[in-house]
Design a protein around this motif. Structure first.
Motif, PDB file in Angstrom:
ATOM      1  N   LEU A 171       0.452   4.831   1.388  1.00  0.00           N
ATOM      2  CA  LEU A 171      -0.465   5.505   2.327  1.00  0.00           C
ATOM      3  C   LEU A 171       0.183   7.116   2.346  1.00  0.00           C
ATOM      4  O   LEU A 171       1.075   7.504   2.205  1.00  0.00           O
ATOM      5  CB  LEU A 171      -0.345   5.108   3.700  1.00  0.00           C
ATOM      6  N   ARG A 194     -10.234  -4.286   3.546  1.00  0.00           N
ATOM      7  CA  ARG A 194      -9.805  -4.231   2.423  1.00  0.00           C
ATOM      8  C   ARG A 194      -8.897  -5.434   1.958  1.00  0.00           C
ATOM      9  O   ARG A 194      -8.490  -6.036   2.833  1.00  0.00           O
ATOM     10  CB  ARG A 194      -9.027  -2.657   2.215  1.00  0.00           C
ATOM     11  N   LYS A 217      -4.681   6.416   5.897  1.00  0.00           N
ATOM     12  CA  LYS A 217      -5.433   6.351   4.657  1.00  0.00           C
ATOM     13  C   LYS A 217      -4.663   6.254   3.264  1.00  0.00           C
ATOM     14  O   LYS A 217      -3.512   6.672   3.215  1.00  0.00           O
ATOM     15  CB  LYS A 217      -6.208   7.786   4.819  1.00  0.00           C
ATOM     16  N   ALA A 218      -5.415   5.786   2.485  1.00  0.00           N
ATOM     17  CA  ALA A 218      -4.536   5.660   0.980  1.00  0.00           C
ATOM     18  C   ALA A 218      -4.172   6.988   0.533  1.00  0.00           C
ATOM     19  O   ALA A 218      -4.533   8.270   0.929  1.00  0.00           O
ATOM     20  CB  ALA A 218      -5.535   5.094   0.215  1.00  0.00           C
ATOM     21  N   SER A 246      -7.577   8.862  -2.805  1.00  0.00           N
ATOM     22  CA  SER A 246      -7.874   7.459  -3.555  1.00  0.00           C
ATOM     23  C   SER A 246      -9.230   6.843  -2.761  1.00  0.00           C
ATOM     24  O   SER A 246      -9.278   6.850  -1.672  1.00  0.00           O
ATOM     25  CB  SER A 246      -6.585   6.755  -3.205  1.00  0.00           C
ATOM     26  N   PRO A 292      -8.127   0.860  -2.674  1.00  0.00           N
ATOM     27  CA  PRO A 292      -7.646   2.192  -2.694  1.00  0.00           C
ATOM     28  C   PRO A 292      -6.177   2.278  -2.196  1.00  0.00           C
ATOM     29  O   PRO A 292      -6.038   1.767  -1.068  1.00  0.00           O
ATOM     30  CB  PRO A 292      -8.330   3.066  -1.835  1.00  0.00           C
ATOM     31  N   GLY A 293      -5.208   2.653  -2.929  1.00  0.00           N
ATOM     32  CA  GLY A 293      -3.593   2.716  -2.576  1.00  0.00           C
ATOM     33  C   GLY A 293      -2.936   1.567  -2.586  1.00  0.00           C
ATOM     34  O   GLY A 293      -1.806   1.443  -2.216  1.00  0.00           O
ATOM     35  N   GLN A 294      -3.614   0.403  -3.095  1.00  0.00           N
ATOM     36  CA  GLN A 294      -3.023  -0.972  -3.184  1.00  0.00           C
ATOM     37  C   GLN A 294      -2.204  -1.134  -4.657  1.00  0.00           C
ATOM     38  O   GLN A 294      -2.847  -0.896  -5.551  1.00  0.00           O
ATOM     39  CB  GLN A 294      -3.555  -1.941  -2.927  1.00  0.00           C
ATOM     40  N   TYR A 339       0.873  -1.032   0.046  1.00  0.00           N
ATOM     41  CA  TYR A 339      -0.094  -0.026  -0.046  1.00  0.00           C
ATOM     42  C   TYR A 339       0.724   1.319   0.084  1.00  0.00           C
ATOM     43  O   TYR A 339       2.045   1.131   0.580  1.00  0.00           O
ATOM     44  CB  TYR A 339      -0.812  -0.109   1.214  1.00  0.00           C
TER      45      TYR A 339
END
Length: 460
Positions: A154, A265, A165-166, A176, A217-219, A152
């Motif tokens: 972040l 997630r 958070k992303a 994101s 989101p963010g991965q 991720y």
């Protein structure tokens, strides 16, 4: 007291040539990967590099007996039991590189730890992988490996509730949200970071290939090209994690390599692709008469039989076990199948000549040296004993009769009783790793979390 130079230590000429090419580099990160996969070491000055290559460098053996936070774990036997004795670090051939994201630019040299008589230090995880590769090579079999890395990105700042958070999309600055799996538009938003990543990878001779927007989101996922030298594949993975983390910081983000940083997630895996070659480089897992090669079948059979004993290597931390759940891509039983991403051991679609297996159990928080060593040991077990795999799974399968350990504690206990793991990793590496995890488990078991108090405190 100086140590006996091991046969595979990097030659002095490698350092001399590097210093000649890089006149401006004044400092080097000396890096040793510990059993938890954490990079430990120190920064040395330019004039200290040649003495390292000529005579090695003493480091305390206890550096391999630290928990994730860097605290001594006495139960490993590496602290008070031997007076925190020094061992000797020798540079790994080919590991001397620049760190192009640093300013002023530094270099890096990775080391392995040895006893003073030049024998392998049993608690060094890279030595465990060396051991397994040499075992195969004694039979003229050569592991070909490649890792995939999910992680991720972040935001540097946490949300209003203090939660991670992303990362925001850099070009637009927007948050994101949504899965956006395989989204090219999301990747385009990260152009400055991705461009810097590929440039830095090229400088470090890291074979980074595809980047994918993953299932949260963010991965994201990065793949590494396969390496005919199995050690190099694990080296590439630890270098890539250092690169991603260093670049993310300099782009206002934090890279996260937890197996399950967000409860609802997608988790992050570290899939290992593996095959075996003969001395001429021919793939011994290539299809035979339009079917799987016997050696590949037996490798799968061995991995199935040894997977329960091995799970602590693939899921070493408390957080690792949050990744596993039914109807997910983190398998809960030792299934296998062709062209089926829900199984633990997948035979990907593709050219019959390039056939290989993909081991999908490990989380990204696992140590790649221990993952690769354990997977190779399972393959060896299957090939040596001609173990046939169970029935193939063509759809999602969760074989209730062959479940893996259900939690961290069970995995620790099963690893502690495993003769297979002692043989796979070496008795000292296995005992040190299990000691680290027992102490870590006790720590978390004693903690009372905010969530626990909120759930029970005013009700029962």
């Amino acid at each position: 007291m100086t140590g006996t130079r091991p046969l595979n230590a990097a030659p002095v000429e490698e350092a001399e040539a590097f210093l000649e090419r890089h006149q401006d580099i004044a400092a080097f990160d000396l890096v040793l990967i510990d059993p938890n996969g954490v990079a430990r070491g120190k920064i040395i000055r330019r004039h200290e590099l040649l003495p390292l290559f000529r005579s090695g460098r003493h480091l305390p053996g206890s550096i391999l007996g630290l928990d994730v936070t860097g605290a001594d774990v006495d139960e490993t036997g590496l602290t008070w039991d031997d007076g925190d004795a020094d061992r000797i670090a020798w540079p790994i051939a080919g590991s001397l590189v620049t760190l192009p994201w640093t300013s002023p630019e530094r270099g890096e040299v990775r080391v392995m730890l040895y006893e003073l008589d030049g024998s392998a230090m049993g608690a060094d995880p890279r030595q465990a992988l060396v051991r397994q590769i040499e075992r195969f090579e004694a039979k003229n079999l050569f592991p070909v490996l490649a890792f995939e890395l999910e992680f991720y990105l972040l935001d540097a700042e946490k949300d209003a509730l203090g939660k991670p958070k992303a990362a925001r999309l850099p070009l637009s600055g927007t948050a994101s949200s949504g899965n956006h799996v395989y989204s090219v538009a999301v990747l385009d938003q990260f152009e400055p970071f991705i461009d810097a990543l590929y440039r830095a990878a090229a400088v470090q001779n890291l074979p980074v290939e595809t980047i994918i927007s993953e299932y949260a989101p963010g991965q994201y996922e990065l793949t590494l090209r396969h390496q005919p030298q199995g050690l190099r594949a694990a080296d590439d993975l630890v270098m890539l994690k250092r690169l991603v983390r260093g670049l993310a910081l300099r782009h206002g983000m934090r890279a996260n390599f937890m197996a399950k940083p967000f409860a609802h997630r997608s988790g992050s895996g570290m899939h290992l692709h593996a095959s075996l070659a003969d001395p001429l480089g021919s793939n011994l897992f290539a299809d035979v008469q339009d079917d799987l090669a016997p050696m590949l079948r037996h490798a799968i059979g061995g991995l199935q039989r040894t997977m329960a004993d091995s799970m602590l290597m693939f899921a070493p931390n408390l957080n690792s076990w949050r990744r596993f759940s039914r109807n997910s891509y983190a398998p809960t039983s030792p299934t296998w199948g062709r062209n089926n991403r829900s199984v633990a051991i997948r035979v990907p679609a593709g050219s019959p000549a390039n056939r290989h297996l993909e081991h999908r159990s490990a989380g990204v928080d696992a140590n790649p040296y221990l993952v690769a060593a354990t997977v190779l040991a399972g393959m060896y077990e299957g090939i040596d004993n001609r173990i046939e795999p169970d029935a193939e799974s063509s759809t999602y399968s969760d074989d209730a009769g062959k479940l893996l350990p259900c939690d961290w504690r069970e995995a620790i206990d099963q690893a502690a009783e495993s003769e297979f793991l002692k043989d796979a990793l070496g008795e000292r590496m296995a005992s040190v790793f299990i000691a680290l995890k027992r102490v870590e488990h006790r720590f978390f078991s004693a903690e009372v979390t905010d969530e626990e108090f909120a759930y029970y405190g005013d009700v029962i």
